[in-house]
Design a protein around this motif. Sequence first.
Motif, PDB file in Angstrom:
ATOM      1  N   ALA A  55       0.827  -1.210   0.000  1.00  0.00           N
ATOM      2  CA  ALA A  55       0.000   0.000   0.000  1.00  0.00           C
ATOM      3  C   ALA A  55       0.855   1.252   0.000  1.00  0.00           C
ATOM      4  N   ALA A  56       2.017   1.200   0.656  1.00  0.00           N
ATOM      5  CA  ALA A  56       2.906   2.365   0.699  1.00  0.00           C
ATOM      6  C   ALA A  56       3.472   2.700  -0.673  1.00  0.00           C
ATOM      7  N   LEU A  57       3.446   1.739  -1.589  1.00  0.00           N
ATOM      8  CA  LEU A  57       3.953   1.995  -2.946  1.00  0.00           C
ATOM      9  C   LEU A  57       3.085   2.990  -3.705  1.00  0.00           C
ATOM     10  N   THR A  58       1.882   3.265  -3.220  1.00  0.00           N
ATOM     11  CA  THR A  58       1.043   4.275  -3.868  1.00  0.00           C
ATOM     12  C   THR A  58       1.703   5.652  -3.812  1.00  0.00           C
ATOM     13  N   ARG A  59       2.683   5.813  -2.927  1.00  0.00           N
ATOM     14  CA  ARG A  59       3.379   7.099  -2.796  1.00  0.00           C
ATOM     15  C   ARG A  59       4.653   7.161  -3.638  1.00  0.00           C
ATOM     16  N   ASP A  60       5.041   6.034  -4.244  1.00  0.00           N
ATOM     17  CA  ASP A  60       6.330   5.992  -4.949  1.00  0.00           C
ATOM     18  C   ASP A  60       6.226   5.050  -6.143  1.00  0.00           C
ATOM     19  N   SER A  61       5.759   5.572  -7.268  1.00  0.00           N
ATOM     20  CA  SER A  61       5.559   4.741  -8.452  1.00  0.00           C
ATOM     21  C   SER A  61       6.878   4.242  -9.034  1.00  0.00           C
ATOM     22  N   ALA A  62       7.948   5.051  -8.919  1.00  0.00           N
ATOM     23  CA  ALA A  62       9.248   4.625  -9.446  1.00  0.00           C
ATOM     24  C   ALA A  62       9.764   3.415  -8.678  1.00  0.00           C
ATOM     25  N   LEU A  63       9.616   3.425  -7.353  1.00  0.00           N
ATOM     26  CA  LEU A  63      10.036   2.291  -6.542  1.00  0.00           C
ATOM     27  C   LEU A  63       9.209   1.065  -6.888  1.00  0.00           C
ATOM     28  N   CYS A  64       7.921   1.253  -7.089  1.00  0.00           N
ATOM     29  CA  CYS A  64       7.051   0.128  -7.427  1.00  0.00           C
ATOM     30  C   CYS A  64       7.511  -0.552  -8.708  1.00  0.00           C
ATOM     31  N   ARG A  65       7.778   0.231  -9.739  1.00  0.00           N
ATOM     32  CA  ARG A  65       8.231  -0.361 -11.005  1.00  0.00           C
ATOM     33  C   ARG A  65       9.602  -1.019 -10.846  1.00  0.00           C
ATOM     34  N   ALA A  66      10.453  -0.436 -10.022  1.00  0.00           N
ATOM     35  CA  ALA A  66      11.776  -1.036  -9.773  1.00  0.00           C
ATOM     36  C   ALA A  66      11.623  -2.398  -9.101  1.00  0.00           C
ATOM     37  N   LEU A  67      10.652  -2.524  -8.207  1.00  0.00           N
ATOM     38  CA  LEU A  67      10.416  -3.799  -7.536  1.00  0.00           C
ATOM     39  C   LEU A  67       9.863  -4.840  -8.506  1.00  0.00           C
ATOM     40  N   LEU A  68       9.007  -4.401  -9.432  1.00  0.00           N
ATOM     41  CA  LEU A  68       8.525  -5.326 -10.467  1.00  0.00           C
ATOM     42  C   LEU A  68       9.697  -5.834 -11.302  1.00  0.00           C
ATOM     43  N   ASP A  69      10.579  -4.927 -11.675  1.00  0.00           N
ATOM     44  CA  ASP A  69      11.750  -5.306 -12.471  1.00  0.00           C
ATOM     45  C   ASP A  69      12.621  -6.302 -11.709  1.00  0.00           C
ATOM     46  N   LYS A  70      12.882  -6.007 -10.442  1.00  0.00           N
ATOM     47  CA  LYS A  70      13.753  -6.852  -9.639  1.00  0.00           C
ATOM     48  C   LYS A  70      13.184  -8.257  -9.490  1.00  0.00           C
ATOM     49  N   ALA A  71      11.858  -8.364  -9.399  1.00  0.00           N
ATOM     50  CA  ALA A  71      11.210  -9.662  -9.228  1.00  0.00           C
ATOM     51  C   ALA A  71      10.992 -10.390 -10.550  1.00  0.00           C
TER      52      ALA A  71
END
Length: 241
Positions: A55-71
């Motif tokens: 839910a905290a990723l709603t504040r940081d879209s760049a981090l969210c996409r980085a986590l998708l990439d990493k996974a």
Amino acid sequence: MRPRFRLMRRLALLLLLLALLLAGWAFIRQRPQDLPWTKLDLAQPVGLFTGRKLAALTRDSALCRALLDKAGISYRAMPPGGEGRCAFRDSVRLAPDREAIALSPASVAPSCPVAAAIRLWEWHVVQPAALRLLGQPVRTVTHFGAYSCRRMYGRDTGAFSEHATADAIDIAGFVLDDGRRITVAADWNGEGKDAAFLRAVRDGACGLFSTVLSPDYNAAHRDHLHLDQAERGATGWRACR
């Protein structure tokens, strides 16, 4: 020493003790994802605080996409759209993957935090429940869409739905590996394994999404599971019905 100061000191010591106990418990179990201060890793099993971190990723879209990439989650970032209360900036379209469940229609583009939670839900909830209860995997998840510029329940006034910013998706049913369909509308109120499967995936979603609403909530959800990633979920305020 003032009573209020003594109380505050005791509370601080209690919180410190709880934090140490939690850290020790997570260390013994070798599960850093169970700690609130560790970074989210989508490649790790679901932990006690995974839902809040998603839910905290709603504040940081760049981090969210980085986590998708990493996974290794395949996706396509979509351009911003909408306006005003219906503006969205971080929607992604999950790409077909041999190891992932397909979404139908495939054109759906929820927000990145919702997409991340969907993949974790598929991996750690949907497929295990399907294999355990139905004896075969799920091939496709069917849905009624993610983005819709509207207020809650389609009213003319009141709060806007999480769909208005693509922070929600409505799950209609599942297609199994042999082609058989299980839908919320037809199978939720049954007595057999299909109904048990639907309740299992609803319950499992509650640890990953800020809000999970099913036919048990009200008639408006009689034919789908509403899953959203409202930002309030980052503070622990969650709804599961």
